[in-house]
Design an enzyme around this catalytic site. Structure first.
Site, PDB file in Angstrom:
ATOM      1  N   LYS A  70       0.847  -1.200   0.000  1.00  0.00           N
ATOM      2  CA  LYS A  70       0.000   0.000   0.000  1.00  0.00           C
ATOM      3  C   LYS A  70       0.883   1.250   0.000  1.00  0.00           C
ATOM      4  CE  LYS A  70      -4.067   1.806   2.524  1.00  0.00           C
ATOM      5  NZ  LYS A  70      -4.969   1.580   3.665  1.00  0.00           N
ATOM      6  N   SER A 145      -9.894   1.549   2.618  1.00  0.00           N
ATOM      7  CA  SER A 145      -8.991   2.332   1.790  1.00  0.00           C
ATOM      8  C   SER A 145      -7.891   1.535   1.092  1.00  0.00           C
ATOM      9  CB  SER A 145      -8.349   3.409   2.663  1.00  0.00           C
ATOM     10  OG  SER A 145      -7.458   2.829   3.601  1.00  0.00           O
ATOM     11  N   SER A 169     -10.090  -0.806   6.796  1.00  0.00           N
ATOM     12  CA  SER A 169      -9.477  -0.587   5.484  1.00  0.00           C
ATOM     13  C   SER A 169      -8.740  -1.778   4.889  1.00  0.00           C
ATOM     14  CB  SER A 169      -8.524   0.609   5.543  1.00  0.00           C
ATOM     15  OG  SER A 169      -9.252   1.810   5.541  1.00  0.00           O
TER      16      SER A 169
END
Lengths: 469, 98
Positions: A70, A145, A169
């Site tokens: 990420k 997310s 997330s």
């Protein structure tokens, strides 16, 4: 599209069927083919991955395995932009501890996964580098997310990925993309080098094709780090130890507050199927109550935004990040650099967080929310006197369409109701995908465990995964 | 609590965010809706509850004070939008009186 789990590719590598370099090449081809339509990755450094592959030590547990990361986890020398314009030119000057540990286990960081800007969002649409499509349900959001991490794994562009989970997330995008996502106990994995959103809630974790891969990544990632004072000194262990073991006699709580009529029928069906499969495996399903379940969204958004407003004050246009031009004095430089660099949702949350911390409102909002958080944690302590695990939905609905499903910020926040509690209380949670009919959107179910009981949680998750297969 | 209302223009100054009038108006609407929702926290009796600022009890986490290497000067300023002689270049901080 590259298929196969970590253990599949490990056996291919150790048997010499494929070399680490060939695996990185295969993955790059898959990524170059699919990424233009999915937008799971927003930057990658193939040469660095190939160089690492050349040096890969196959005797290590993750030797030669590329892992997507990420965009909010620092990888030395590579863009780490949190999918924000404000960090458009930023290159991390050091490795996050999670990356240091991945490398020490032989893994190869591969590509920066798209995300909601600064991890603020539920659908991946808040990225300054464009939305991500859902490979498991094209035209729908991959969740967020950790949108790119989930989409890369689901779309055959990553074997496994790292994400971060502040209010769901990791678990929610895993559910929307039909993969496994795990948030370990708060403090299990060092946050050093994870760009902070809400420090008392943030936790790094794996997004993987199966439960075993999540356990394998935890083996590499967990452990105390003196660079993160909140990282736990709890001893680590072999997180694969419970996989394949019986769950006979396990007591699994089903909170009555989670059986809401507001849940989508597909979510209810997934939960019913999980109950049936777990019962067949010999687990006992017990109805429990979490009396403060409806308070979690309000408490969470006050706490998360308050911490974010403080954490994101570091983006001031001085030491790194975007600086506005032709400014008039320091105050103007700060205000315009931040206004030009941050996207709308980040600004909205900074404003809310600044408001709840401001003089005259602190006790009514911030202190009150932290007290309600204590009540939420007490609910779980009481529940875990009766049961060993808690089963529930991940999100009230499957993935919404990318276009034409505009919601107000409040409506979006409310959809985090089932994932937020684990962050408020610091508990480990895992999202396990349920089988769905061809052409329908993926749905997962969530299992929560006691603090530091990841081995047990993974045992139940793997038993459920096997029973659902 | 009265019906909450957030003065977004004022809060934006505190938060060092130069918002456009459109943003100020949109955030006012969005955040007043959020504040009306979070006002429900009042219904929970917390008179006997200590605030929980952290999910796990961690106290006095200090490491051994051992000298080690840290970021080099060049690495520390490598991302600076303006840099000179290994230092961050900033606009004049002490402004003249008007």
């Amino acid at each position: 599209m590259l298929k196969g789990s970590i253990s599949h590719w490990r056996s291919q590598l150790t048997s010499g069927t494929i070399t680490p370099t060939e695996l990185v090449e295969e993955l790059s081809r898959s990524m170059e083919e699919s990424n233009p339509s999915i937008n799971a990755y927003i930057s990658w450094d193939k040469d660095a991955a190939l160089a690492a592959a050349q040096q890969a030590d196959l005797s290590l547990p993750l030797g030669g395995i590329p892992i997507a990361v990420k965009d909010n986890i620092c990888i030395s020398g590579t863009p780490t932009r949190c999918a924000s314009k404000i960090l458009d030119n930023f290159r991390a000057p050091y490795d996050a501890t999670a990356i240091t540990r991945l490398r020490a286990a032989g893994a190869i960081p591969f590509g920066r996964a798209n995300m909601d800007e600064f991890a603020m969002g539920s659908f991946g649409k808040n990225s300054a580098y464009g939305a991500t499509d859902n490979p498991a349900a094209p035209g729908h959001a991959p969740g967020g997310s950790s949108s790119g991490s989930a989409a890369a794994v689901a779309g055959g562009m990553a074997i496994a990925a790292l994400g971060s989970d502040t209010g769901g997330s990791i678990r929610q995008p895993a559910s929307h993309c039909g993969i496994v996502g795990m948030k370990p106990t708060y403090g299990r994995i060092s946050r050093y080098g994870l760009v902070a959103f809400a420090s008392s809630l943030d936790q790094i974790g794996p997004l993987t094709q199966n439960v075993e891969d999540s356990a394998l990544l935890l083996n590499a990632l967990c452990g105390h780090d003196e660079k993160d004072s909140t990282s736990s000194t709890e001893p680590t262990c072999d997180f694969t130890a419970g996989l394949g073991q019986s769950i006979r006699g396990a007591r699994i709580g089903l909170p009555k507050e989670y059986l809401s009529e507001g849940n989508d029928p597909a979510v209810t069906a997934a939960l019913e199927l999980a109950v049936q499969k777990l019962t067949e495996q010999g687990a006992e399903i017990v109805e429990i109550s979490l009396p403060h379940a409806e308070a979690v969204v309000a408490a969470y958004y006050i706490i998360a935004c308050a911490e974010a407003s403080s954490n994101l004050s570091r983006f001031d246009g001085i030491r790194y990040g975007h600086r506005a031009e032709n400014t008039n004095g320091l105050d103007d430089l700060y205000s315009r650099s931040r206004a030009e660099g941050f996207g709308p949702e980040v600004k909205r949350r900074i404003i809310l967080g600044t408001y709840v911390l401001s003089s005259g409102f602190y006790d009514a909002y911030y202190a009150k929310a932290q007290k309600v958080r204590a009540l939420v944690a007490q609910d779980f302590s009481a529940a875990f006197e009766k049961v060993d695990f808690i089963l529930g939905p991940v999100a009230p609905t499957p993935a919404p369409a990318l276009e034409g499903s505009d919601m107000t910020p409040l409506q979006i926040y409310l959809a985090d109701i089932y994932t937020i509690p684990a962050n408020l209380a610091g508990l480990p949670g895992i999202s396990v995908p349920c089988p769905v009919a061809e052409g329908t959107r993926p749905v997962g179910v969530q299992l929560l465990g006691k603090h530091f009981a990841e081995v047990d949680l993974l045992r139940v998750a793997s038993a459920l995964e096997t029973a659902l297969a | 609590m009265d019906t909450p209302s957030i003065d977004v223009a004022y809060i934006a100054r505190l938060a060092k965010l130069a918002l456009t009038p459109e943003e100020t108006s949109r955030f006012s609407e969005d955040l007043n809706q959020v504040l009306r929702y979070v006002a429900q926290l009042e219904q929970w009796d917390t008179s006997e509850v200590e605030p929980m600022y952290h999910p796990l009890p961690v106290f006095d986490a200090v490491r051994e004070d051992i000298p080690g290497t840290s970021l080099s000067n060049s690495a520390a300023v490598a991302n600076a939008p303006a840099e000179e002689d290994g230092q961050f270049r900033v606009p004049k901080v002490v402004e003249s009186a008007h």
